[in-house]
Design a protein around this motif. Structure first.
Motif, short mmCIF file in Angstrom:
data_model
loop_
_atom_site.label_atom_id
_atom_site.label_comp_id
_atom_site.label_asym_id
_atom_site.label_seq_id
_atom_site.Cartn_x
_atom_site.Cartn_y
_atom_site.Cartn_z
N THR A 90 0.81 -1.26 -0.12
CA THR A 90 0.15 -0.02 0.04
C THR A 90 0.95 1.09 -0.04
O THR A 90 1.65 1.49 0.82
CB THR A 90 -0.97 0.16 1.26
N LEU A 91 0.48 2.16 -0.99
CA LEU A 91 1.28 3.41 -1.01
C LEU A 91 0.30 4.52 -0.82
O LEU A 91 -0.78 4.33 -1.42
CB LEU A 91 1.80 3.68 -2.44
N THR A 92 0.54 5.40 0.23
CA THR A 92 -0.26 6.47 0.71
C THR A 92 0.24 7.86 0.43
O THR A 92 1.29 8.10 0.50
CB THR A 92 -0.54 6.30 2.21
N TYR A 93 -0.57 8.55 -0.32
CA TYR A 93 -0.13 9.89 -0.86
C TYR A 93 -0.95 10.91 0.18
O TYR A 93 -2.20 10.84 0.09
CB TYR A 93 -0.42 9.93 -2.32
N SER A 94 0.04 11.74 0.67
CA SER A 94 -0.80 12.76 1.59
C SER A 94 -0.44 14.18 1.09
O SER A 94 0.67 14.60 0.62
CB SER A 94 -0.38 12.57 3.12
N ALA A 95 -1.36 15.15 1.71
CA ALA A 95 -1.15 16.35 1.26
C ALA A 95 -1.84 17.27 2.54
O ALA A 95 -2.96 16.76 2.84
CB ALA A 95 -1.77 16.99 -0.07
N VAL A 96 -1.50 18.46 2.98
CA VAL A 96 -1.87 19.25 3.91
C VAL A 96 -2.35 20.67 3.13
O VAL A 96 -1.31 21.19 2.51
CB VAL A 96 -0.87 19.30 4.96
N ASN A 97 -3.52 21.27 3.65
CA ASN A 97 -3.92 22.41 2.96
C ASN A 97 -3.14 23.54 3.63
O ASN A 97 -2.63 23.49 4.99
CB ASN A 97 -5.47 22.53 2.90
N LYS A 98 -3.67 24.64 3.44
CA LYS A 98 -2.85 26.09 3.91
C LYS A 98 -3.44 26.15 5.39
O LYS A 98 -2.56 26.84 6.40
CB LYS A 98 -3.28 27.42 3.33
N ASP A 99 -4.55 25.50 5.84
CA ASP A 99 -5.01 25.70 7.32
C ASP A 99 -4.53 24.43 8.20
O ASP A 99 -5.17 24.45 9.33
CB ASP A 99 -6.49 25.68 7.15
N GLY A 100 -3.53 23.66 7.46
CA GLY A 100 -3.09 22.47 8.27
C GLY A 100 -4.04 21.12 8.31
O GLY A 100 -3.86 20.35 9.01
N PHE A 101 -4.94 20.99 7.39
CA PHE A 101 -5.90 19.93 7.43
C PHE A 101 -5.25 19.05 6.34
O PHE A 101 -4.96 19.27 5.34
CB PHE A 101 -7.48 20.37 7.06
N PRO A 102 -5.03 17.66 6.79
CA PRO A 102 -4.41 16.69 5.83
C PRO A 102 -5.77 15.98 5.26
O PRO A 102 -6.59 16.01 5.70
CB PRO A 102 -3.72 15.68 7.15
#
Length: 218
Positions: A90-102
């Protein structure tokens, strides 16, 4: 009596003024009332969410991008693929927005060795659990490799696992992260080609009992 009339009139006038007052929708940018608006990352997953690599082959990452509105976000990848060791990765791709929510998305990579007799057959289709008639759906994603929706034959569930048919009469479900993010293992896999084809297995997960589950192709 006059005081009562005056007081009543004042109350009525106050109600009319309040009712006629327009709502103020001139909120600061990025807010609705006192609530701040946040935009979660949206992902574009290149390639397939389920991929197959023969044992000893080469895995080429197709890539994933993320955006918050029109702005690009940095994507962090966790997990690896060892093409020399058969299994479900399993490969997990994550990103966090400017408000810190993942936010995140996943890709499943299957590494396996498939014999020619298994590669030539197709087990895809619907299978009914013998105890309750609940349907499990098999979809072929590569020779000898299948996704199995509702692998436990439990009505109302939303789970997909990967099953491998390495040789004509063999069935194997490796330890893996299911589509719901939980860990699953399967024991006692058996396969009879039929017709009709049928299989049995025991799902190892806290949400499932220890009973053997048998399915027959419809």
């Amino acid at each position: 009596m006059k005081r009562y009339i005056k007081l009543t009139t004042a109350i009525v006038l106050a109600i009319i003024v309040t009712a006629c007052k327009k709502n103020d929708f001139s909120y600061p940018e990025g807010y609705v009332g006192s609530s701040k608006i946040t935009t979660y990352a949206t992902f574009t997953v290149n390639g397939d969410t389920y991929m197959f690599v023969p044992t000893g082959g080469t895995y080429t990452e197709p890539g994933v991008t993320a955006k918050e509105g029109d702005a690009d976000l940095q994507v962090t990848t966790t997990g690896t693929v060892n093409t020399n060791a058969p299994g479900v990765y399993t490969l997990t791709y994550s990103a966090v927005n400017k408000d810190g929510f993942p936010a995140s998305v996943r890709r499943t990579v299957v590494v396996a060795t498939i014999a020619p007799d298994a590669a030539a057959q197709d087990l895809s289709g619907n299978y009914a659990r013998t105890s309750n008639g609940s349907v499990s759906t098999w979809t072929k994603i590569a020779p000898g490799v299948y996704t199995v929706f509702n692998p436990g034959g439990a009505p109302g569930t939303n789970l997909t696992l990967v099953a491998i048919n390495p040789t004509a009469n063999e069935l194997f479900v490796p330890l893996q992260t299911g589509s719901d993010g939980s860990q699953y293992d399967v024991e006692g896999e058996t396969l009879q080609l039929g017709p009709p084809a049928r299989y049995s297995w025991v799902i190892i997960n806290p949400g499932y009992g220890t009973a053997e589950r048998t399915f027959v192709k419809q």
